[in-house]
Scaffold this active site. Structure first.
Site, PDB file in Angstrom:
ATOM      1  N   ASP A  67       0.819  -1.215   0.000  1.00 58.63           N
ATOM      2  CA  ASP A  67       0.000   0.000   0.000  1.00 58.63           C
ATOM      3  C   ASP A  67       0.853   1.265   0.000  1.00 58.63           C
ATOM      4  O   ASP A  67       2.061   1.230   0.257  1.00 58.63           O
ATOM      5  CB  ASP A  67      -0.962  -0.003   1.202  1.00 58.63           C
ATOM      6  CG  ASP A  67      -0.307  -0.514   2.494  1.00 58.63           C
ATOM      7  OD1 ASP A  67       0.932  -0.493   2.586  1.00 58.63           O
ATOM      8  OD2 ASP A  67      -1.035  -0.918   3.402  1.00 58.63           O
ATOM      9  N   ASP A 136      -7.789  -2.878  13.790  1.00 63.23           N
ATOM     10  CA  ASP A 136      -9.165  -3.080  13.311  1.00 63.23           C
ATOM     11  C   ASP A 136      -9.282  -4.303  12.405  1.00 63.23           C
ATOM     12  O   ASP A 136     -10.315  -4.530  11.789  1.00 63.23           O
ATOM     13  CB  ASP A 136      -9.669  -1.815  12.589  1.00 63.23           C
ATOM     14  CG  ASP A 136      -8.850  -1.487  11.346  1.00 63.23           C
ATOM     15  OD1 ASP A 136      -7.906  -2.246  11.019  1.00 63.23           O
ATOM     16  OD2 ASP A 136      -9.158  -0.476  10.685  1.00 63.23           O
ATOM     17  N   HIS A 138      -7.297  -4.931   9.735  1.00 62.45           N
ATOM     18  CA  HIS A 138      -6.901  -4.754   8.335  1.00 62.45           C
ATOM     19  C   HIS A 138      -5.620  -5.507   7.996  1.00 62.45           C
ATOM     20  O   HIS A 138      -4.773  -5.729   8.855  1.00 62.45           O
ATOM     21  CB  HIS A 138      -6.822  -3.271   7.939  1.00 62.45           C
ATOM     22  CG  HIS A 138      -5.692  -2.489   8.536  1.00 62.45           C
ATOM     23  ND1 HIS A 138      -5.843  -1.177   8.954  1.00 62.45           N
ATOM     24  CD2 HIS A 138      -4.387  -2.791   8.766  1.00 62.45           C
ATOM     25  CE1 HIS A 138      -4.680  -0.736   9.396  1.00 62.45           C
ATOM     26  NE2 HIS A 138      -3.779  -1.690   9.298  1.00 62.45           N
ATOM     27  N   GLU A 143      -9.509  -2.196   4.952  1.00 60.96           N
ATOM     28  CA  GLU A 143     -10.198  -1.893   6.201  1.00 60.96           C
ATOM     29  C   GLU A 143     -11.463  -2.749   6.321  1.00 60.96           C
ATOM     30  O   GLU A 143     -11.865  -3.400   5.351  1.00 60.96           O
ATOM     31  CB  GLU A 143     -10.556  -0.395   6.225  1.00 60.96           C
ATOM     32  CG  GLU A 143      -9.334   0.529   6.162  1.00 60.96           C
ATOM     33  CD  GLU A 143      -8.546   0.611   7.483  1.00 60.96           C
ATOM     34  OE1 GLU A 143      -8.502  -0.384   8.229  1.00 60.96           O
ATOM     35  OE2 GLU A 143      -7.972   1.687   7.760  1.00 60.96           O
TER      36      GLU A 143
HETATM   37  C1  F6R Z   1       1.085  -1.331   6.003  1.00 58.82           C
HETATM   38  C2  F6R Z   1       0.342  -2.535   6.351  1.00 58.82           C
HETATM   39  C3  F6R Z   1      -0.528  -2.524   7.550  1.00 58.82           C
HETATM   40  C4  F6R Z   1       0.281  -2.745   8.836  1.00 58.82           C
HETATM   41  C5  F6R Z   1      -0.625  -2.708  10.061  1.00 58.82           C
HETATM   42  C6  F6R Z   1       0.139  -2.921  11.351  1.00 58.82           C
HETATM   43  O1  F6R Z   1       1.848  -1.560   4.832  1.00 58.82           O
HETATM   44  O2  F6R Z   1       0.427  -3.513   5.668  1.00 58.82           O
HETATM   45  O3  F6R Z   1      -1.517  -3.511   7.425  1.00 58.82           O
HETATM   46  O4  F6R Z   1       0.924  -3.988   8.756  1.00 58.82           O
HETATM   47  O5  F6R Z   1      -1.270  -1.471  10.113  1.00 58.82           O
HETATM   48  O6  F6R Z   1       0.979  -1.832  11.580  1.00 58.82           O
HETATM   49  P1  F6R Z   1       1.935  -1.751  12.872  1.00 58.82           P
HETATM   50  O7  F6R Z   1       3.010  -2.761  12.664  1.00 58.82           O
HETATM   51  O8  F6R Z   1       2.456  -0.344  12.831  1.00 58.82           O
HETATM   52  O9  F6R Z   1       1.089  -2.052  14.049  1.00 58.82           O
END
Ligand code: F6R
Length: 261
Positions: A67, A136, A138, A143
């Site tokens: 992303d 959440d 994702h 989302e």
């Molecule tokens: C971003 C991504 C997100 C993160 C998720 C956890 O490229 O793939 O799904 O893996 O938001 O983020 P952290 O590790 O910051 O808790």
């Protein structure tokens, strides 16, 4: 699905780094799907160490990130292109021309997403998809309510994601409300996927994703449909899992994991 529980964050991270290293040693031109976020910073540091210490070679591999924020140029320190250059690409011998992120600056975002899907297809598909999990539920920026067959597309972020990532922007109002993300369907097409979850803040959502029903409200639960998915968690993130004893039994006895025990 395999669930591997490690005693702490460092051991969990190291195990995922070794899985990636094994993939690259077996197939130096492998296509890696990459993630960003706090969890991955430690993983990329471990991979950079393996490059320096063991000569882990990235020269032929190709990468596609999950992303990118809409409206942040690559030189913005909060963009995921900047993050990847800083945490991994500049620290290993990867050819930057082989690294790809969705183009959040494209005038036509839908067309940019279609090009991204085509580029993944042209590369032969993703061999190893790395994932984190949002509070959440994702994966990537899919989302809650993301269609389980969704493809790369623009996605509005949830208040929970904005609250989690906003502080990284200094002024949370500066954080884009939209991102381009690979879809759940794109992720499910990968040949293997590995989700790394660490810390107590992920315990509730990880239990829902692994042991709850498959539901668009918890996009990570779609990984139950993936034929070769591994969840690697530390004890804190695994705290809510009911089947821990069984997962440990499989890890201790399955020949595939002997070299990782
Ligand atoms: C971003 C991504 C997100 C993160 C998720 C956890 O490229 O793939 O799904 O893996 O938001 O983020 P952290 O590790 O910051 O808790």
């Amino acid at each position: 699905m395999n669930v591997i529980i490690q005693p702490n964050e460092q051991a969990a991270t190291q195990l995922v780094a070794r899985l990636i290293a094994k993939t690259l040693r077996g197939r130096p031109s492998a296509v890696l799907g990459l993630a960003t976020g706090c969890t991955m910073e430690r993983l990329y540091a471990a991979l950079a160490d393996m490059h320096r210490g063991e000569g882990l070679d990235f020269s032929l591999c190709r990468t596609f990130n999950l992303d990118e924020y809409v409206g942040l140029p690559p030189d913005d320190p909060q963009s995921y292109r900047y993050y990847m250059n800083h945490h991994l690409f500049q620290k290993v011998n990867i050819d930057l021309r082989n690294t790809h992120l969705p183009d959040g600056m494209a005038p036509d975002l839908e067309a940019a997403c279609a090009r991204y899907e085509a580029a993944i297809r042209d590369a032969g598909g993703i061999d190893f998809q790395l994932l984190g999990i949002g509070r959440d539920g994702h994966i990537g920026f899919n989302e809650p309510l993301s269609a389980l067959r969704s493809r790369t597309r623009p996605q509005m972020l949830t208040p929970s994601t904005i609250a989690a990532n906003g502080p990284l922007f200094g002024d949370p109002a500066r954080m884009p409300r939209r991102a381009l993300t690979m879809g759940v369907g794109t992720i499910l097409d990968s040949r293997r996927c590995v989700l790394l979850a660490t810390g107590a803040a992920k315990a509730g959502v990880l239990a829902k994703a692994v042991e709850g029903p498959i539901a668009a409200m918890v996009p990570a639960s779609a990984l139950q449909l993936h034929p070769a998915c591994v969840i690697v968690a530390d004890e804190a993130a695994a705290a809510g899992l009911a089947g821990k004893a069984y997962y440990r039994f499989v890890f201790e006895n399955e020949p595939e994991w002997a070299e990782f025990r």
